[in-house]
Write a protein that holds these residues in place. Sequence first.
Motif, mmCIF file in Angstrom:
data_model
loop_
_atom_site.group_PDB
_atom_site.id
_atom_site.type_symbol
_atom_site.label_atom_id
_atom_site.label_comp_id
_atom_site.label_asym_id
_atom_site.label_seq_id
_atom_site.Cartn_x
_atom_site.Cartn_y
_atom_site.Cartn_z
ATOM 1 N N ALA A 111 -36.742 -51.861 -20.254
ATOM 2 C CA ALA A 111 -36.079 -51.078 -21.299
ATOM 3 C C ALA A 111 -37.019 -51.060 -22.487
ATOM 4 O O ALA A 111 -37.405 -52.112 -23.004
ATOM 5 C CB ALA A 111 -34.739 -51.702 -21.668
ATOM 6 N N HIS A 112 -37.415 -49.865 -22.940
ATOM 7 C CA HIS A 112 -38.444 -49.791 -23.979
ATOM 8 C C HIS A 112 -38.306 -48.501 -24.759
ATOM 9 O O HIS A 112 -37.409 -47.675 -24.505
ATOM 10 C CB HIS A 112 -39.834 -49.897 -23.341
ATOM 11 C CG HIS A 112 -40.196 -48.750 -22.429
ATOM 12 N ND1 HIS A 112 -40.970 -47.687 -22.834
ATOM 13 C CD2 HIS A 112 -39.882 -48.499 -21.134
ATOM 14 C CE1 HIS A 112 -41.135 -46.837 -21.834
ATOM 15 N NE2 HIS A 112 -40.478 -47.306 -20.787
ATOM 16 N N LEU A 113 -39.198 -48.306 -25.708
ATOM 17 C CA LEU A 113 -39.241 -47.092 -26.505
ATOM 18 C C LEU A 113 -40.288 -46.132 -25.944
ATOM 19 O O LEU A 113 -41.349 -46.546 -25.490
ATOM 20 C CB LEU A 113 -39.592 -47.408 -27.961
ATOM 21 C CG LEU A 113 -38.636 -48.335 -28.709
ATOM 22 C CD1 LEU A 113 -39.166 -48.591 -30.116
ATOM 23 C CD2 LEU A 113 -37.224 -47.755 -28.761
ATOM 24 N N LYS A 114 -39.958 -44.842 -25.999
ATOM 25 C CA LYS A 114 -40.962 -43.827 -25.720
ATOM 26 C C LYS A 114 -41.936 -43.752 -26.893
ATOM 27 O O LYS A 114 -41.716 -44.369 -27.946
ATOM 28 C CB LYS A 114 -40.300 -42.465 -25.526
ATOM 29 C CG LYS A 114 -39.361 -42.360 -24.347
ATOM 30 C CD LYS A 114 -38.769 -40.954 -24.267
ATOM 31 C CE LYS A 114 -37.789 -40.815 -23.130
ATOM 32 N NZ LYS A 114 -37.191 -39.445 -23.068
ATOM 33 N N GLU A 115 -42.991 -42.969 -26.731
ATOM 34 C CA GLU A 115 -43.951 -42.820 -27.831
ATOM 35 C C GLU A 115 -43.279 -42.308 -29.097
ATOM 36 O O GLU A 115 -43.643 -42.690 -30.211
ATOM 37 C CB GLU A 115 -45.084 -41.874 -27.424
ATOM 38 C CG GLU A 115 -46.141 -41.687 -28.508
ATOM 39 C CD GLU A 115 -47.287 -40.795 -28.084
ATOM 40 O OE1 GLU A 115 -48.006 -40.310 -28.988
ATOM 41 O OE2 GLU A 115 -47.469 -40.584 -26.868
ATOM 42 N N ASP A 116 -42.242 -41.442 -28.937
ATOM 43 C CA ASP A 116 -41.564 -40.891 -30.114
ATOM 44 C C ASP A 116 -40.503 -41.817 -30.691
ATOM 45 O O ASP A 116 -39.824 -41.479 -31.656
ATOM 46 C CB ASP A 116 -40.947 -39.529 -29.782
ATOM 47 C CG ASP A 116 -39.836 -39.610 -28.733
ATOM 48 O OD1 ASP A 116 -39.429 -40.731 -28.349
ATOM 49 O OD2 ASP A 116 -39.373 -38.537 -28.278
ATOM 50 N N GLY A 117 -40.342 -43.002 -30.107
ATOM 51 C CA GLY A 117 -39.412 -43.984 -30.628
ATOM 52 C C GLY A 117 -38.028 -43.951 -30.021
ATOM 53 O O GLY A 117 -37.196 -44.810 -30.342
#
Length: 281
Positions: A111-117
């Motif tokens: 579970a993480h953030l995409k480049e755009d947050g």
Amino acid sequence: MRHPLRTPVLTGAALGLLGPVALAAPALAADADSADLYVLHGVPDTTVDVYVNGERTLDDFTPGTLTGPLDLPTGTYTVAITAADAADASAPVIGPVDLSLTAGNSYTAVAHLKEDGSPTATLFTNDISSTDAGQGRLTVRHTAAAPAVDILAGGSPVLEDVTNPNEGSLDLPAGTVSAAVALAGTTAPVIGPADVPVQDGTLTVVYAWGSASAGNLQLAVQNIGGLHSAPSGVDSGQAGLVADDATSTGGVAAGAAALVALAGVAALGLRRRTARVTAGR
């Protein structure tokens, strides 16, 4: 410790795997009819619950926690990540997503953030194929809200434009390598230069997570041993804040070094080995 499941749903036994910062647990290779699954929480400042097939299986899962391996029957699992203490999985902050596990393989769900947050989840397949004697495998995964990066050796890029959620992987002779990482198209290091040990017969996976704009980039480190035969253990899992000064802890410093160790291939004269950059799946 291995945690087989009696049904295609994670049970409460999974909760005992959780640790606030580090994971150190022996593991066996997945059986012929099952797969190994690790779970990493890489969304900053958000404690969550994890639902699998509609059942809450991880309660108050904190950022930076790496748990596993869970020995799961082959199949597809529907995973939803909710705010902590949600009544059910009807309003997930991530998902629901379907994770398809194939027998005999090893996976890490992040579970993480995409480049755009924005939040997302990615299922990575861990390369547990055999390495040659005297060699280890290093994989670096970009799961942070950050632009593409270049891996540097001697101030020059040797692996370019690694983007979220891609990975670079290669085999190295056991020993210590040194490198740095910079934003794509630049040569000013944002992490490193630093050293990292490459362990014989071990897969070392390093995850960059967090947000560059928020200034909370962090690392999680996962080690899976036994690559000369069947993977036989998870030596450790670590998470820590990326520090810019010498006051960072030993575990964090090791993680930062691992993140940039891909570039050490060139520094060691190993240009014959080709780094692979692939998307998580």
